[in-house]
Design a protein around this motif. Structure first.
Motif, mmCIF file in Angstrom:
data_model
loop_
_atom_site.group_PDB
_atom_site.id
_atom_site.type_symbol
_atom_site.label_atom_id
_atom_site.label_comp_id
_atom_site.label_asym_id
_atom_site.label_seq_id
_atom_site.Cartn_x
_atom_site.Cartn_y
_atom_site.Cartn_z
ATOM 1 N N LEU A 1 -8.386 -5.380 -12.500
ATOM 2 C CA LEU A 1 -7.600 -6.600 -12.274
ATOM 3 C C LEU A 1 -7.909 -7.168 -10.889
ATOM 4 O O LEU A 1 -8.387 -6.458 -10.009
ATOM 5 C CB LEU A 1 -6.100 -6.295 -12.353
ATOM 6 C CG LEU A 1 -5.507 -5.920 -13.709
ATOM 7 C CD1 LEU A 1 -3.993 -5.687 -13.551
ATOM 8 C CD2 LEU A 1 -5.746 -6.990 -14.758
ATOM 9 N N GLU A 2 -7.610 -8.458 -10.701
ATOM 10 C CA GLU A 2 -7.798 -9.042 -9.370
ATOM 11 C C GLU A 2 -6.738 -8.514 -8.407
ATOM 12 O O GLU A 2 -6.981 -8.403 -7.198
ATOM 13 C CB GLU A 2 -7.729 -10.582 -9.441
ATOM 14 C CG GLU A 2 -8.173 -11.240 -8.140
ATOM 15 C CD GLU A 2 -7.828 -12.710 -8.046
ATOM 16 O OE1 GLU A 2 -7.273 -13.281 -9.005
ATOM 17 O OE2 GLU A 2 -8.094 -13.298 -6.986
ATOM 18 N N TYR A 3 -5.560 -8.206 -8.941
ATOM 19 C CA TYR A 3 -4.468 -7.649 -8.140
ATOM 20 C C TYR A 3 -3.734 -6.641 -9.030
ATOM 21 O O TYR A 3 -3.501 -6.930 -10.208
ATOM 22 C CB TYR A 3 -3.516 -8.772 -7.703
ATOM 23 C CG TYR A 3 -2.437 -8.353 -6.742
ATOM 24 C CD1 TYR A 3 -2.621 -8.454 -5.364
ATOM 25 C CD2 TYR A 3 -1.218 -7.854 -7.207
ATOM 26 C CE1 TYR A 3 -1.629 -8.059 -4.479
ATOM 27 C CE2 TYR A 3 -0.222 -7.454 -6.327
ATOM 28 C CZ TYR A 3 -0.430 -7.566 -4.963
ATOM 29 O OH TYR A 3 0.554 -7.174 -4.088
ATOM 30 N N PRO A 4 -3.377 -5.461 -8.486
ATOM 31 C CA PRO A 4 -2.837 -4.423 -9.368
ATOM 32 C C PRO A 4 -1.467 -4.770 -9.973
ATOM 33 O O PRO A 4 -0.634 -5.402 -9.318
ATOM 34 C CB PRO A 4 -2.715 -3.207 -8.436
ATOM 35 C CG PRO A 4 -2.652 -3.761 -7.057
ATOM 36 C CD PRO A 4 -3.458 -5.019 -7.082
ATOM 37 N N VAL A 5 -1.271 -4.357 -11.222
ATOM 38 C CA VAL A 5 0.030 -4.498 -11.887
ATOM 39 C C VAL A 5 0.455 -3.111 -12.333
ATOM 40 O O VAL A 5 -0.185 -2.509 -13.200
ATOM 41 C CB VAL A 5 -0.069 -5.448 -13.104
ATOM 42 C CG1 VAL A 5 1.270 -5.479 -13.849
ATOM 43 C CG2 VAL A 5 -0.487 -6.846 -12.676
ATOM 44 N N MET B 1 -11.015 -3.972 -4.963
ATOM 45 C CA MET B 1 -10.137 -5.147 -5.086
ATOM 46 C C MET B 1 -10.043 -5.904 -3.773
ATOM 47 O O MET B 1 -10.074 -7.132 -3.750
ATOM 48 C CB MET B 1 -8.729 -4.714 -5.515
ATOM 49 C CG MET B 1 -8.514 -4.755 -7.010
ATOM 50 S SD MET B 1 -6.761 -4.451 -7.387
ATOM 51 C CE MET B 1 -6.938 -3.604 -8.946
ATOM 52 N N HIS C 1 -13.350 -7.608 -3.084
ATOM 53 C CA HIS C 1 -13.500 -8.713 -4.043
ATOM 54 C C HIS C 1 -12.635 -9.897 -3.620
ATOM 55 O O HIS C 1 -13.038 -11.054 -3.715
ATOM 56 C CB HIS C 1 -13.117 -8.294 -5.460
ATOM 57 C CG HIS C 1 -13.045 -9.463 -6.393
ATOM 58 N ND1 HIS C 1 -11.866 -10.123 -6.683
ATOM 59 C CD2 HIS C 1 -14.020 -10.150 -7.038
ATOM 60 C CE1 HIS C 1 -12.125 -11.142 -7.475
ATOM 61 N NE2 HIS C 1 -13.418 -11.183 -7.715
ATOM 62 N N PRO D 1 -7.892 -2.554 -17.862
ATOM 63 C CA PRO D 1 -7.249 -2.948 -16.608
ATOM 64 C C PRO D 1 -5.770 -3.342 -16.735
ATOM 65 O O PRO D 1 -5.030 -3.227 -15.765
ATOM 66 C CB PRO D 1 -8.075 -4.166 -16.149
ATOM 67 C CG PRO D 1 -9.386 -4.037 -16.830
ATOM 68 C CD PRO D 1 -9.135 -3.313 -18.115
ATOM 69 N N TRP D 2 -5.333 -3.796 -17.906
ATOM 70 C CA TRP D 2 -3.956 -4.272 -18.036
ATOM 71 C C TRP D 2 -2.965 -3.127 -18.217
ATOM 72 O O TRP D 2 -1.768 -3.338 -18.215
ATOM 73 C CB TRP D 2 -3.827 -5.260 -19.197
ATOM 74 C CG TRP D 2 -4.424 -4.774 -20.489
ATOM 75 C CD1 TRP D 2 -3.801 -4.011 -21.442
ATOM 76 C CD2 TRP D 2 -5.754 -5.027 -20.977
ATOM 77 N NE1 TRP D 2 -4.659 -3.755 -22.480
ATOM 78 C CE2 TRP D 2 -5.869 -4.369 -22.233
ATOM 79 C CE3 TRP D 2 -6.854 -5.734 -20.491
ATOM 80 C CZ2 TRP D 2 -7.047 -4.421 -22.987
ATOM 81 C CZ3 TRP D 2 -8.018 -5.771 -21.251
ATOM 82 C CH2 TRP D 2 -8.110 -5.123 -22.482
ATOM 83 N N GLU D 3 -3.475 -1.903 -18.361
ATOM 84 C CA GLU D 3 -2.579 -0.783 -18.621
ATOM 85 C C GLU D 3 -2.022 -0.188 -17.329
ATOM 86 O O GLU D 3 -2.688 -0.183 -16.293
ATOM 87 C CB GLU D 3 -3.324 0.301 -19.422
ATOM 88 C CG GLU D 3 -3.680 -0.166 -20.826
ATOM 89 C CD GLU D 3 -4.445 0.888 -21.605
ATOM 90 O OE1 GLU D 3 -3.779 1.702 -22.268
ATOM 91 O OE2 GLU D 3 -5.679 0.900 -21.538
ATOM 92 N N ASN E 1 -3.759 1.217 -13.003
ATOM 93 C CA ASN E 1 -3.387 0.545 -11.755
ATOM 94 C C ASN E 1 -2.744 1.491 -10.753
ATOM 95 O O ASN E 1 -2.454 2.645 -11.066
ATOM 96 C CB ASN E 1 -2.459 -0.627 -12.073
ATOM 97 C CG ASN E 1 -3.216 -1.762 -12.725
ATOM 98 O OD1 ASN E 1 -3.867 -2.546 -12.057
ATOM 99 N ND2 ASN E 1 -3.158 -1.827 -14.059
ATOM 100 N N PHE E 2 -2.541 0.971 -9.563
ATOM 101 C CA PHE E 2 -1.949 1.771 -8.482
ATOM 102 C C PHE E 2 -0.910 0.919 -7.775
ATOM 103 O O PHE E 2 -0.934 -0.293 -7.861
ATOM 104 C CB PHE E 2 -3.032 2.204 -7.489
ATOM 105 C CG PHE E 2 -3.849 1.049 -6.974
ATOM 106 C CD1 PHE E 2 -3.426 0.324 -5.863
ATOM 107 C CD2 PHE E 2 -5.021 0.656 -7.619
ATOM 108 C CE1 PHE E 2 -4.166 -0.754 -5.398
ATOM 109 C CE2 PHE E 2 -5.757 -0.418 -7.158
ATOM 110 C CZ PHE E 2 -5.325 -1.132 -6.050
ATOM 111 N N LEU F 1 0.612 -0.647 -4.502
ATOM 112 C CA LEU F 1 0.076 -1.023 -3.182
ATOM 113 C C LEU F 1 0.973 -0.491 -2.071
ATOM 114 O O LEU F 1 2.168 -0.440 -2.215
ATOM 115 C CB LEU F 1 -0.026 -2.543 -3.074
ATOM 116 C CG LEU F 1 -1.363 -3.154 -3.491
ATOM 117 C CD1 LEU F 1 -1.338 -4.642 -3.227
ATOM 118 C CD2 LEU F 1 -2.536 -2.517 -2.742
#
Lengths: 202, 90
Positions: free
Chosen positions: A8-12, B15, B18, B81-83, B87-88, B90
């Motif tokens: 993703l461009e930003y984490p969710v 990220m 990017h 990626p949507w799962e 993810n982490f 921040l």
């Protein structure tokens, strides 16, 4: 053409289900000022844009909006994935549920499906860039109203990121508009040139 | 678990770099003669390439067109990626 990056461009990363919030956030997926509308608008307008700077701006912001569409979809997905039927019913998301289960469908919070009538491609660079400036502001305002409705930091952080991007895009579109105006030799007026058929014949 | 920590740390760096590229490139579209911004952008490209190569080597394909796949075809591996798991915080 496009390539896909598996990130993703930003984490969710949303821990707690919240179908009520999902029902609101879906507007930035398929609503009138959402990311789908934004990307379709810019990616369609670029074909008739002028100046290298403005064409690139539409192309690349349109592309970034697709990444934002994915972020918003991820948020909706994670907010409903582990919600119980009871929670869905209580959140007033039962109408959505009977049509889409826990799928992510481009609609606004009242269930109206995405409609391209919320965007325009006028074929005139000043008209289109002016619409784009307004679109970025409408999206920014929507993120702010969503932030007013949110209380979970896991939801608030990505919404804040997306809101900030609208501010940056607005700035870039403003610069693009100025460049196009200079190019058309109308440096200071936010007006349209008169089309030929409206000009007086002498 | 430690492996997962390293993967998330690398994802975070990818990220971040990017994002620098995204923002500088949009800026350069309307300021194509800004040498300082251009130099900055080019240096991030170098960093970005290195980080992505590292990710591909250690944790799998991040894109289809510029990474090798072991057998069997690795692209279809979850999570996407949507799962939540991908993810982490921040």
């Amino acid at each position: 053409m496009w390539t896909y990056d598996k990130i993703l461009e930003y984490p969710v990363k949303i821990k707690n289900p919240n179908p009520a919030m999902a029902k609101l956030i879906i507007t930035q997926y398929g609503g009138p000022d959402g990311e789908l509308a934004a990307s379709l608008r810019y990616l369609s307008q670029r074909f008739s844009m002028v100046t290298p700077q403005a064409i690139a701006t539409l192309n690349d912001i349109g592309t970034e909006e697709l990444a934002h569409l994915e972020i918003v979809g991820s948020m909706v997905n994670q907010l409903v994935k582990n919600a119980s039927l009871e929670e869905i019913k209580k959140a007033g998301m039962d109408g959505y549920y009977v049509d889409h289960d826990k799928g992510v469908y481009p609609s606004n919070p009242t269930g109206i499906p995405f409609n391209a009538a919320c965007i325009q491609v006028k074929g005139n660079p000043i008209v289109d860039l002016t619409e784009d400036l307004a679109a970025e502001q409408k999206a920014r305002a929507t993120y702010e109203w969503l932030l007013n409705m949110a209380d979970d930091p896991d939801v608030i952080e990505p919404l804040k990121f997306l809101r900030e991007r609208e501010v940056v895009h607005y700035q870039r579109f403003g610069e693009a508009l100025r460049i196009v105006q200079d190019f058309l030799q109308e440096p200071h007026l936010f007006i349209m040139p008169k089309p030929d058929f409206m000009k007086k014949k002498d | 678990m430690k492996d997962n920590t390293n993967m998330m740390e690398l994802k975070k760096q990818i990220m971040a770099v990017h994002f620098m590229l995204e923002d500088l490139q949009l800026y350069l579209n309307t300021h194509p003669t800004d040498r300082e911004a251009l130099a900055k952008r080019n240096s991030y490209v170098k960093q970005y390439k290195m980080l992505r190569d590292e990710y591909n080597k250690c944790f799998g394909m991040i894109s289809q067109d510029d990474s090798f796949s072991p057998y069997p075809w690795q692209w279809i591996e979850e999570p996407w990626p949507w799962e939540y798991e991908a993810n982490f915080k921040l």
